[in-house]
Design a protein around this motif. Structure first.
Motif, PDB file in Angstrom:
ATOM      1  N   LEU A  14       0.830  -1.207   0.000  1.00 43.82           N
ATOM      2  CA  LEU A  14       0.000   0.000   0.000  1.00 43.82           C
ATOM      3  C   LEU A  14       0.863   1.256   0.000  1.00 43.82           C
ATOM      4  CD1 LEU A  14      -2.872  -0.951   2.452  1.00 43.82           C
ATOM      5  CD2 LEU A  14      -2.984  -0.680  -0.026  1.00 43.82           C
ATOM      6  N   VAL A  15       1.903   1.253   0.834  1.00 43.84           N
ATOM      7  CA  VAL A  15       2.784   2.408   0.903  1.00 43.84           C
ATOM      8  C   VAL A  15       3.473   2.617  -0.438  1.00 43.84           C
ATOM      9  CG1 VAL A  15       4.920   3.271   1.926  1.00 43.84           C
ATOM     10  CG2 VAL A  15       3.146   2.326   3.394  1.00 43.84           C
ATOM     11  N   ALA A  16       3.976   1.521  -1.018  1.00 42.12           N
ATOM     12  CA  ALA A  16       4.688   1.618  -2.289  1.00 42.12           C
ATOM     13  C   ALA A  16       3.784   2.146  -3.390  1.00 42.12           C
ATOM     14  CB  ALA A  16       5.258   0.259  -2.672  1.00 42.12           C
ATOM     15  N   SER A  17       2.517   1.750  -3.385  1.00 43.64           N
ATOM     16  CA  SER A  17       1.642   2.131  -4.481  1.00 43.64           C
ATOM     17  C   SER A  17       1.183   3.580  -4.389  1.00 43.64           C
ATOM     18  CB  SER A  17       0.438   1.195  -4.554  1.00 43.64           C
ATOM     19  OG  SER A  17      -0.299   1.340  -3.366  1.00 43.64           O
ATOM     20  N   ALA A  18       1.476   4.247  -3.264  1.00 49.44           N
ATOM     21  CA  ALA A  18       1.097   5.653  -3.140  1.00 49.44           C
ATOM     22  C   ALA A  18       2.079   6.561  -3.867  1.00 49.44           C
ATOM     23  CB  ALA A  18       1.020   6.051  -1.678  1.00 49.44           C
ATOM     24  N   CYS A  37       0.913  12.746 -18.311  1.00 52.42           N
ATOM     25  CA  CYS A  37       1.543  13.426 -17.192  1.00 52.42           C
ATOM     26  C   CYS A  37       1.868  14.870 -17.565  1.00 52.42           C
ATOM     27  CB  CYS A  37       2.828  12.704 -16.807  1.00 52.42           C
ATOM     28  SG  CYS A  37       2.574  10.937 -16.562  1.00 52.42           S
ATOM     29  N   ASP A  38       1.828  15.768 -16.586  1.00 49.92           N
ATOM     30  CA  ASP A  38       2.196  17.157 -16.845  1.00 49.92           C
ATOM     31  C   ASP A  38       3.648  17.232 -17.302  1.00 49.92           C
ATOM     32  OD1 ASP A  38      -0.313  17.675 -15.972  1.00 49.92           O
ATOM     33  OD2 ASP A  38       0.283  18.586 -14.062  1.00 49.92           O
ATOM     34  N   VAL A  39       4.500  16.513 -16.570  1.00 45.09           N
ATOM     35  CA  VAL A  39       5.912  16.425 -16.940  1.00 45.09           C
ATOM     36  C   VAL A  39       6.288  14.939 -16.940  1.00 45.09           C
ATOM     37  CG1 VAL A  39       8.287  17.015 -16.327  1.00 45.09           C
ATOM     38  CG2 VAL A  39       6.449  18.654 -15.869  1.00 45.09           C
ATOM     39  N   SER A  40       6.841  14.499 -18.051  1.00 47.29           N
ATOM     40  CA  SER A  40       7.295  13.108 -18.126  1.00 47.29           C
ATOM     41  C   SER A  40       8.800  13.079 -18.247  1.00 47.29           C
ATOM     42  CB  SER A  40       6.678  12.397 -19.336  1.00 47.29           C
ATOM     43  OG  SER A  40       5.310  12.196 -19.136  1.00 47.29           O
ATOM     44  N   LEU A  41       9.409  12.481 -17.247  1.00 44.64           N
ATOM     45  CA  LEU A  41      10.852  12.332 -17.238  1.00 44.64           C
ATOM     46  C   LEU A  41      11.154  10.984 -17.887  1.00 44.64           C
ATOM     47  CD1 LEU A  41      13.156  14.012 -15.974  1.00 44.64           C
ATOM     48  CD2 LEU A  41      12.842  12.688 -13.890  1.00 44.64           C
ATOM     49  N   VAL A  42      11.987  11.008 -18.926  1.00 46.83           N
ATOM     50  CA  VAL A  42      12.292   9.754 -19.618  1.00 46.83           C
ATOM     51  C   VAL A  42      13.796   9.535 -19.651  1.00 46.83           C
ATOM     52  CG1 VAL A  42      12.025   8.408 -21.746  1.00 46.83           C
ATOM     53  CG2 VAL A  42      10.250  10.051 -21.089  1.00 46.83           C
ATOM     54  N   THR A  43      14.240   8.386 -19.166  1.00 50.45           N
ATOM     55  CA  THR A  43      15.643   8.006 -19.302  1.00 50.45           C
ATOM     56  C   THR A  43      15.749   7.009 -20.448  1.00 50.45           C
ATOM     57  OG1 THR A  43      16.206   8.323 -16.966  1.00 50.45           O
ATOM     58  CG2 THR A  43      17.616   6.850 -18.222  1.00 50.45           C
ATOM     59  N   PHE A  44      16.525   7.383 -21.461  1.00 52.32           N
ATOM     60  CA  PHE A  44      16.821   6.471 -22.569  1.00 52.32           C
ATOM     61  C   PHE A  44      18.083   5.703 -22.186  1.00 52.32           C
ATOM     62  CE2 PHE A  44      13.818   7.973 -25.779  1.00 52.32           C
ATOM     63  CZ  PHE A  44      13.450   9.207 -25.276  1.00 52.32           C
ATOM     64  N   PHE A  45      18.016   4.387 -22.253  1.00 57.10           N
ATOM     65  CA  PHE A  45      19.136   3.564 -21.787  1.00 57.10           C
ATOM     66  C   PHE A  45      19.331   2.365 -22.710  1.00 57.10           C
ATOM     67  CE2 PHE A  45      17.413  -0.435 -20.144  1.00 57.10           C
ATOM     68  CZ  PHE A  45      16.058  -0.189 -20.293  1.00 57.10           C
ATOM     69  N   ALA A  46      20.439   1.685 -22.503  1.00 59.45           N
ATOM     70  CA  ALA A  46      20.655   0.388 -23.156  1.00 59.45           C
ATOM     71  C   ALA A  46      21.056  -0.602 -22.063  1.00 59.45           C
ATOM     72  CB  ALA A  46      21.747   0.491 -24.210  1.00 59.45           C
ATOM     73  N   PRO A  47      20.638  -1.856 -22.214  1.00 60.50           N
ATOM     74  CA  PRO A  47      20.909  -2.850 -21.164  1.00 60.50           C
ATOM     75  C   PRO A  47      22.400  -3.057 -20.888  1.00 60.50           C
ATOM     76  CG  PRO A  47      19.330  -3.708 -22.757  1.00 60.50           C
ATOM     77  CD  PRO A  47      19.830  -2.411 -23.314  1.00 60.50           C
ATOM     78  N   TRP A  48      23.263  -2.858 -21.873  1.00 62.48           N
ATOM     79  CA  TRP A  48      24.702  -3.120 -21.703  1.00 62.48           C
ATOM     80  C   TRP A  48      25.469  -1.937 -21.133  1.00 62.48           C
ATOM     81  CZ3 TRP A  48      26.587   0.732 -24.579  1.00 62.48           C
ATOM     82  CH2 TRP A  48      25.848   1.146 -25.685  1.00 62.48           C
ATOM     83  N   CYS A  49      24.789  -0.816 -20.909  1.00 62.17           N
ATOM     84  CA  CYS A  49      25.507   0.416 -20.561  1.00 62.17           C
ATOM     85  C   CYS A  49      25.676   0.565 -19.048  1.00 62.17           C
ATOM     86  CB  CYS A  49      24.735   1.579 -21.188  1.00 62.17           C
ATOM     87  SG  CYS A  49      24.752   3.135 -20.336  1.00 62.17           S
ATOM     88  N   TYR A  59      17.465   6.636  -9.902  1.00 56.78           N
ATOM     89  CA  TYR A  59      16.268   7.023 -10.668  1.00 56.78           C
ATOM     90  C   TYR A  59      15.006   6.483  -9.983  1.00 56.78           C
ATOM     91  CZ  TYR A  59      13.610   7.989 -15.001  1.00 56.78           C
ATOM     92  OH  TYR A  59      12.734   8.473 -15.931  1.00 56.78           O
ATOM     93  N   GLU A  60      15.073   5.239  -9.541  1.00 61.29           N
ATOM     94  CA  GLU A  60      13.948   4.660  -8.787  1.00 61.29           C
ATOM     95  C   GLU A  60      13.693   5.477  -7.515  1.00 61.29           C
ATOM     96  OE1 GLU A  60      11.963   2.026  -9.337  1.00 61.29           O
ATOM     97  OE2 GLU A  60      12.960   1.005 -11.003  1.00 61.29           O
ATOM     98  N   GLU A  61      14.785   5.835  -6.842  1.00 58.67           N
ATOM     99  CA  GLU A  61      14.666   6.618  -5.609  1.00 58.67           C
ATOM    100  C   GLU A  61      14.011   7.968  -5.903  1.00 58.67           C
ATOM    101  OE1 GLU A  61      15.138   9.341  -2.929  1.00 58.67           O
ATOM    102  OE2 GLU A  61      17.163   9.341  -3.757  1.00 58.67           O
ATOM    103  N   LEU A  62      14.477   8.609  -6.984  1.00 54.20           N
ATOM    104  CA  LEU A  62      13.914   9.888  -7.399  1.00 54.20           C
ATOM    105  C   LEU A  62      12.413   9.760  -7.671  1.00 54.20           C
ATOM    106  CD1 LEU A  62      14.083  12.812  -8.552  1.00 54.20           C
ATOM    107  CD2 LEU A  62      14.777  11.781 -10.720  1.00 54.20           C
ATOM    108  N   SER A  63      12.030   8.699  -8.349  1.00 54.41           N
ATOM    109  CA  SER A  63      10.621   8.558  -8.744  1.00 54.41           C
ATOM    110  C   SER A  63       9.712   8.446  -7.528  1.00 54.41           C
ATOM    111  CB  SER A  63      10.443   7.352  -9.661  1.00 54.41           C
ATOM    112  OG  SER A  63      10.472   6.157  -8.911  1.00 54.41           O
ATOM    113  N   ALA A  67       4.569  12.294  -6.296  1.00 57.84           N
ATOM    114  CA  ALA A  67       3.291  11.715  -5.885  1.00 57.84           C
ATOM    115  C   ALA A  67       2.695  10.979  -7.079  1.00 57.84           C
ATOM    116  CB  ALA A  67       2.357  12.810  -5.425  1.00 57.84           C
ATOM    117  N   ASP A  68       1.821  10.036  -6.780  1.00 52.81           N
ATOM    118  CA  ASP A  68       1.214   9.218  -7.830  1.00 52.81           C
ATOM    119  C   ASP A  68      -0.002   9.955  -8.414  1.00 52.81           C
ATOM    120  OD1 ASP A  68       0.725   7.116  -9.464  1.00 52.81           O
ATOM    121  OD2 ASP A  68      -0.180   5.861  -7.926  1.00 52.81           O
ATOM    122  N   ASP A  69       0.215  11.176  -8.917  1.00 55.46           N
ATOM    123  CA  ASP A  69      -0.918  11.976  -9.379  1.00 55.46           C
ATOM    124  C   ASP A  69      -0.753  12.466 -10.815  1.00 55.46           C
ATOM    125  OD1 ASP A  69       1.121  13.768  -9.096  1.00 55.46           O
ATOM    126  OD2 ASP A  69       0.140  15.033  -7.609  1.00 55.46           O
TER     127      ASP A  69
END
Ligand SMILES: *[C@@H]1O[C@H](CO)[C@@H](O)[C@H](O)[C@H]1NC(C)=O
Length: 124
Positions: A14-18, A37-49, A59-63, A67-69
């Motif tokens: 429940l906490v995570a989904s908020a 979304c009002d602002v969409s942050l997109v990281t372009f990546f490659a699996p080998w990088c 990035y996960e921490e930042l996200s 808020a989930d809004d």
């Protein structure tokens, strides 16, 4: 599993989904998801990088600070599987972080830390 462990697990879910989570996008859902979304942050990546892998956890921490809004969302695009998208946005190096806001998009050029990106993206 006893009930205590179970209720802790449910609470964590429940906490995570908020909070906003990083979501993987591809060519079929990119436009629709980014537009939500009002602002969409997109990281372009490659699996080998390696630099991309090191950015993944911050990035996960930042996200989780968003808020989930649907005001600010965080996405990932694998350039090796989505060449049309990386061509469209002129991705030359990876990881590349681009914020899509309104009709414009802005490339992030600063330090790849949650604090720096947070300051930048919340002022767009
Ligand atoms: C894109 O991602 C969505 C959601 O994960 C998936 O349902 C769809 O099949 C993917 N499309 C392609 C072309 O990979």
């Amino acid at each position: 599993m006893n009930t205590r462990v179970l209720s802790i697990a449910v609470l964590l879910i429940l906490v995570a989904s908020a909070f906003c989570k990083v979501v993987d996008l591809n060519e079929s859902n990119f436009d629709a998801e980014v537009a939500k979304c009002d602002v969409s942050l997109v990281t372009f990546f490659a699996p080998w990088c390696g630099h991309c892998k090191r950015w993944h956890e911050p990035y996960e921490e930042l996200s989780t600070r968003f808020a989930d809004d649907n005001k600010i969302c965080a996405f990932l695009v694998d350039v090796t599987e989505n060449r049309e998208l990386s061509g469209r946005y002129g991705i030359r190096g990876i990881p590349t972080i681009i914020a899509f806001h309104g009709d414009s998009n802005t490339k992030y050029e600063g330090a790849r830390t949650p604090d720096a990106v947070y300051d930048w993206v919340t002022k767009l």
